[in-house]
Design an enzyme around this catalytic site. Structure first.
Site, short mmCIF file in Angstrom:
data_model
loop_
_atom_site.label_atom_id
_atom_site.label_comp_id
_atom_site.label_asym_id
_atom_site.label_seq_id
_atom_site.Cartn_x
_atom_site.Cartn_y
_atom_site.Cartn_z
CB SER A 57 -0.85 0.00 1.27
OG SER A 57 -1.40 1.29 1.50
CE1 TYR A 109 -4.15 -2.18 4.79
CE2 TYR A 109 -3.39 0.07 4.51
CZ TYR A 109 -3.81 -1.12 3.96
OH TYR A 109 -3.91 -1.25 2.61
C1 BGC Z 1 -6.19 1.77 2.43
C2 BGC Z 1 -7.42 2.60 2.17
C3 BGC Z 1 -7.03 4.05 1.86
C4 BGC Z 1 -5.96 4.08 0.79
C5 BGC Z 1 -5.46 5.49 0.49
C6 BGC Z 1 -5.24 1.93 1.29
O1 BGC Z 1 -4.11 1.15 1.50
O2 BGC Z 1 -6.58 0.41 2.53
O3 BGC Z 1 -8.26 2.55 3.29
O4 BGC Z 1 -8.16 4.76 1.40
O5 BGC Z 1 -4.88 3.28 1.17
O6 BGC Z 1 -5.07 6.17 1.65
#
Ligand code: BGC
Length: 255
Positions: A143, A156
């Site tokens: 991410s 996360y």
């Molecule tokens: C998250 C989302 C978030 C996006 C941008 C992703 O990794 O799971 O919840 O909207 O990143 O910030």
């Protein structure tokens, strides 16, 4: 086809980005192995769709937060299709909780599904590639938050920061075997993980306004990059991250 005859394990393959990856890979000729502990019926439907289109897929009763189950996924790939070519550690969850209110249970769930599964998925795939004597590829779906704080989603971010170093370190360690490890780091994507934002027009506008391209990604746009990486056209790439974020990390409000 770009992935003709390649065998690919995808964790979390029955929804969101994972589902798009599974469909794109199968459409390019890959044999796909999917876990189904979370949503057995969705996996069955997905496999039926793939087979109806002439593709090949098999479901495994696996909870990816358990290393033994991940091992079963790799073993199923080998038992069913004779070898493993790519593993995609895609399964992921988030809690949208802050450092002050995240419980131990929430923390462990996020770490087990996002990071522990990527760690052991990488380990088991790498052992299989070495046993086969073939080069192999590990793709971790990370991410933007592997590198960019998201206040209110701290567990996360910690898990994705760990994925960043997993990819770099495993990529360096495994290069000698011809094994590559690459992260794909999406920004905001139109998947169930963002349902709450999508159902809140003000929050959605704020998010879209923060993205230079002005919108979330579609899951298929992330899957396109994964197909490219798995296609053999990325042979010199390892221990690094490809960001697919519509420019969100570089965004500025121009103050
Ligand atoms: C998250 C989302 C978030 C996006 C941008 C992703 O990794 O799971 O919840 O909207 O990143 O910030």
């Amino acid at each position: 086809m770009l992935l003709d005859g390649k065998t690919i394990v995808v964790t979390g393959g029955n929804s969101g980005i994972g589902e798009a990856i599974v469909l794109a890979m199968a459409a390019e000729g890959a044999n796909v192995v999917i876990d189904y502990v979370a949503h057995p019926e969705e996996t069955t439907t997905l496999i039926d769709r793939i087979e109806a289109a002439g593709g090949h897929a098999v479901g495994v009763d696996a909870d990816v937060s358990k290393p033994a189950d991940l091992h079963t996924m790799v073993k199923t790939a080998v038992d069913t299709y004779g070898r493993l070519d790519v593993i995609i550690n895609n399964a992921g969850v988030e809690t949208r909780t802050s450092i002050l209110d995240t419980t131990e249970e929430q923390y462990e769930k996020v770490m087990d599904i996002n990071l522990k599964s990527a760690f052991f998925g990488t380990q088991f795939a790498a052992k299989q590639f070495i046993a086969q004597g073939t080069p192999g590829l590990v793709i971790n779906i990370s991410s933007v938050h592997e590198d960019w704080p998201m206040p209110g989603n701290v567990a996360y971010c910690v898990s994705k920061g760990g994925t960043r170093m997993l990819t770099r370190t495993a990529g360096v360690e495994l290069g000698v075997h011809g094994i590559r490890v690459v992260n794909v780091a999406p920004g905001a994507v139109n998947t169930p993980i963002n349902t709450a934002t999508e159902n809140d027009p003000a929050a959605l506008k704020k998010l879209d306004d923060a993205i230079p391209l002005g919108r979330m990604a579609e899951p298929s746009e992330i899957a396109d990059m994964v197909v490219f990486l798995a296609s053999g056209k990325s042979a010199y790439m390892t221990a690094t991250t490809v960001f697919m974020d519509g420019g969100i990390m570089q965004g500025s409000v121009g103050l």
